[in-house]
Design an enzyme around this catalytic site. Structure first.
Site, short mmCIF file in Angstrom:
data_model
loop_
_atom_site.label_atom_id
_atom_site.label_comp_id
_atom_site.label_asym_id
_atom_site.label_seq_id
_atom_site.Cartn_x
_atom_site.Cartn_y
_atom_site.Cartn_z
N GLU A 28 49.66 45.03 39.32
CA GLU A 28 50.04 45.02 40.74
C GLU A 28 51.49 45.45 40.89
O GLU A 28 52.34 45.03 40.11
CB GLU A 28 49.98 43.61 41.33
N GLU B 238 47.64 35.58 38.31
CA GLU B 238 49.03 35.13 38.18
C GLU B 238 49.09 33.64 37.87
O GLU B 238 49.69 32.85 38.63
CB GLU B 238 49.83 35.46 39.43
C1 GLA Z 1 50.92 38.57 43.80
C2 GLA Z 1 49.46 38.18 43.90
C3 GLA Z 1 48.72 38.96 44.93
C4 GLA Z 1 49.54 39.10 46.17
C5 GLA Z 1 50.83 39.76 45.83
C6 GLA Z 1 51.71 40.01 47.03
O1 GLA Z 1 51.14 39.62 42.94
O2 GLA Z 1 48.80 38.30 42.66
O3 GLA Z 1 47.51 38.26 45.20
O4 GLA Z 1 49.77 37.84 46.71
O5 GLA Z 1 51.55 38.92 44.97
O6 GLA Z 1 52.94 40.59 46.69
#
Ligand code: GLA
Length: 681
Positions: A319, A162
């Site tokens: 995710e 991210e």
């Molecule tokens: C993001 C991050 C993960 C985690 C999630 C929690 O997507 O990439 O590492 O912290 O949020 O919702």
């Protein structure tokens, strides 16, 4: 892009050549003792997991000191997963620098606009422009890539994590240096920069590049073009980091696709993803539901936008959550059925993978209350049973893998530059919310059962009979020409308040608003009329406007008025207009109508294009329809948006998922998703 996605990610480590939808999670085995790993692989197999992302936050474990490397545990994890037939999307592990690095080099830490340092202790505490950080990160990437380049479990590379989630805006001295270089490349001369930034205003003229700074905390509003350029630069700086890691990975493993997880969701707006997409071998996205009245519309909107960013090609849901997250003010658990429906809604919009954060819920750390595929309660839980069911469902949907989005009649143009520029300070209103306006149009179309594609300015706009461009604030001359051509060739353009107002330098187009689109729309606005919070005006078609009004004069005999203001200072004047040219038209909505108002207006805007719902009347609103198309056929996804049972009569096709009643009508239970296959025409 599709072939790499299919050949590697969708194959998994078991080498099964048949395309399928991937299923999995972030897997963080370093948080667990060795004996849990065996159980993990056994449960992954039970759930039908095909791929896991490993090592995302493992830098401190892999490299415990500047010249110490510890790969033994990761070797074992990779081998175990491979033996279990599970592929690995291996992270470059650069997301969170270890304490030894930040202690030795505090100069890699980001700095806020106020000059405060963001200290270690959480994650992503690094400056995108720090040469010291870059050197250490790339060394790590080279070590990992070299070690696992031939490992049979490796199916893809996951760059960082991210990018920009916490460090998109850094105002440090490194950032200042890099910003100047970026500006030199953009403008060439100080003269050009002074012109673009309008530095004649407030005595801001620069006589040396070294005088230029990021827009740090200032006595009043910083220069708007400086702010806009800093947004562009900050997105580019992280894209540059992505490319730097990717180049090493491509050099060492030319056949392994590279991705990084985007964050197209909610208010994440710092990263210009349409501009990043081509730097990846396939697009990945993370999405989390923000509970609220439009929450699943927002999910659909985000997934749809990711598809637009990916050019309609399949993408990877890297995710989302099985249930609650841990970072909202109140973290609501998902209801029965939400896990599957949320997942399948992403698939409906082009995801060829459904992955979660994370595999096993942590016992410690900031995310211990964040749901996972294996919850604290263990495998004997409703949640894990739902996870296993979803794995089986995705298996039955294998024929969908690799199919692309089939263009909808309606396109909604989503433009990052307009998003950034329209919401800057020192404007007619601080209440404008670009994403909200676009989402409201999308929600209104969902409520009417009309399929729409979110598209970016890079897309072929002519694929859509109707193009809705809410708050298209930044309109460079080229875009104005493209939109004019679109309308001349029979397209129906719909745009709104505060559109066509400035060029790429954030300079106002003169002669009356909306300068760049004035002729096309056949109107002229002499003054904006923003409304106070809570204030609204009535229109003569019984809708209500808020946020904004315009003092509109019709500037062309061909412009008709679809609605007038009935109250407010502009009472009696046009509120919604349309100018027809040949087969095309250009409409203007000068106020914020909200979902209900747009729902009532939209049929009048869609009619001239002959666009209406493809769904039977009783399903319009309760059901969302999407269409994917591939060599295996056309796949129609029908998503029940409600908590009631909805019949969808008259929809033929082979049922891949779902059920028909005795009369042959498809019946969707509460929150259920059906998938039909029809032959590709
Ligand atoms: C993001 C991050 C993960 C985690 C999630 C929690 O997507 O990439 O590492 O912290 O949020 O919702």
């Amino acid at each position: 892009m599709i072939s790499t996605l299919q050949s590697r990610m969708l194959r998994g480590a078991d080498g099964d050549p048949a395309p399928r939808l991937a299923y999995g999670a972030d897997y963080n085995p370093e948080q667990w003792p060795r004996d849990v790993w065996e159980e993990d692989v056994r449960l992954m197999r039970e759930a039908g997991v095909t791929v896991v992302s490993v090592g995302i936050f493992s830098w401190a474990r892999i490299q415990p000191g500047p010249d110490i490397w510890d790969f033994g545990w990761l070797d074992e994890v990779m081998d175990l997963l491979h033996a279990g037939g599970i592929g690995v999307d291996l992270a470059t592990a650069t997301a969170s620098p270890p304490p030894w690095l930040t202690t030795a080099h505090p100069e890699i830490l980001p700095v806020t606009a106020n000059g405060e340092t963001l200290w270690p202790g959480a994650r992503q505490h690094w400056r995108p422009t720090s040469p010291v950080f870059r050197e250490h990160a790339l060394r790590l990437v080279r070590e990992i890539a070299g070690r696992y380049k031939d490992h049979p479990a490796l199916v893809a590379w996951h760059v960082s994590n991210e990018l920009g989630c916490h460090n998109i805006y850094d105002f440090s001295d490194d950032a200042a240096r890099a910003f100047r270089l970026w500006l030199r490349a953009r403008y060439g001369t100080l003269e050009a920069l002074n012109h673009a930034w309008g530095t004649a205003f407030w005595s801001q003229r620069y006589s040396d590049w070294e005088q230029i700074l990021p827009p740090r905390l200032a006595a009043s509003h910083p220069n708007p073009t400086q702010q806009l350029d800093f947004k562009r630069f900050s997105s580019d700086a992280l894209k540059d980091h992505l490319v730097a890691e990717r180049e090493i990975l491509r050099e060492i493993t030319p056949g392994v696709p590279v991705t990084t997880n985007f964050m197209v969701m909610g208010g994440t707006k710092g990263m210009n993803y349409p501009d990043w997409a081509d730097e990846t071998d396939f697009v990945s996205n993370d999405h989390y539901v923000h509970p609220g009245p439009q929450d699943r519309d927002e999910l659909s909107f985000s997934a749809n936008l990711v598809s637009g960013i990916a050019g309609g090609r399949p993408w990877f849901l890297m995710e989302h959550s099985t249930s609650a997250v841990n970072w909202q003010p109140v973290n609501v658990a998902k209801r029965p059925g939400d896990l599957a429906r949320d997942s399948l809604l992403h698939v409906a919009h082009g995801a060829d993978a459904v992955c979660f954060f994370q595999w096993r819920q942590s016992v410690a750390g900031a995310e211990k209350y964040h749901s996972a595929m294996v919850p604290h309660a263990g495998a004997d839980s409703d949640l894990f049973r739902a996870v296993v069911d979803l794995g089986a469902t995705l298996k039955t949907l294998a024929p969908v893998a690799g199919s692309e989005r089939e263009a909808a009649a309606v396109g909604i143009l989503y433009d990052w530059e307009s998003w950034w520029a329209a919401e800057q300070d020192s404007h007619p209103t601080s209440l404008l919310d670009y994403r909200r306006e676009a989402l409201d149009w999308y929600s209104a179309l969902l409520a009417l059962g009309v399929r729409a594609d979110l598209v970016t300015t890079r897309a072929d706009l002519s694929r859509h009979q109707v193009l809705i461009a809410p708050v298209l604030h930044v309109v460079p001359a080229e875009l104005a020409k493209d939109l004019t051509r679109y309308v001349e060739q029979g397209g129906h353009l719909v745009t709104t308040y505060f559109s066509g107002v400035v060029d790429e330098n954030d300079h106002v187009w003169l002669g009356g608003y909306p300068g760049a689109l004035r002729e096309l729309l056949g109107i002229r606005v002499e003054e904006f009329g923003p409304l106070l919070a809570g204030e609204s005006v009535e229109l003569d078609d019984s809708t209500r406007g808020s946020l904004w009004t315009d003092q509109i004069t019709l500037a062309d005999g061909d412009t008709e008025v679809l609605a007038h203001y009935r109250s407010g200072v502009h009472a009696g004047r046009p509120a919604v207009t349309r100018r027809s040219t040949g087969d095309g038209s250009a409409s203007y909505v000068s106020t914020r109508l909200g979902v209900d108002g747009l729902r009532s207006l939209l049929p009048r805007l869609l009619d001239p294009a002959g666009v209406s719902s493809e769904l039977p009347p009783q399903a319009r609103g309760p059901v969302e329809l999407t269409v994917r198309r591939g060599p295996g056929g056309r796949f129609l996804f029908l998503v029940n948006r409600t908590d009631e049972t909805v019949p969808v009569p008259g929809f033929d096709g082979e049922v891949l998922l779902g059920a028909r009643d005795a009369e042959g009508s498809l019946v969707l239970g509460p929150r259920e998703v059906a998938v039909l296959r029809r032959p590709a025409a």
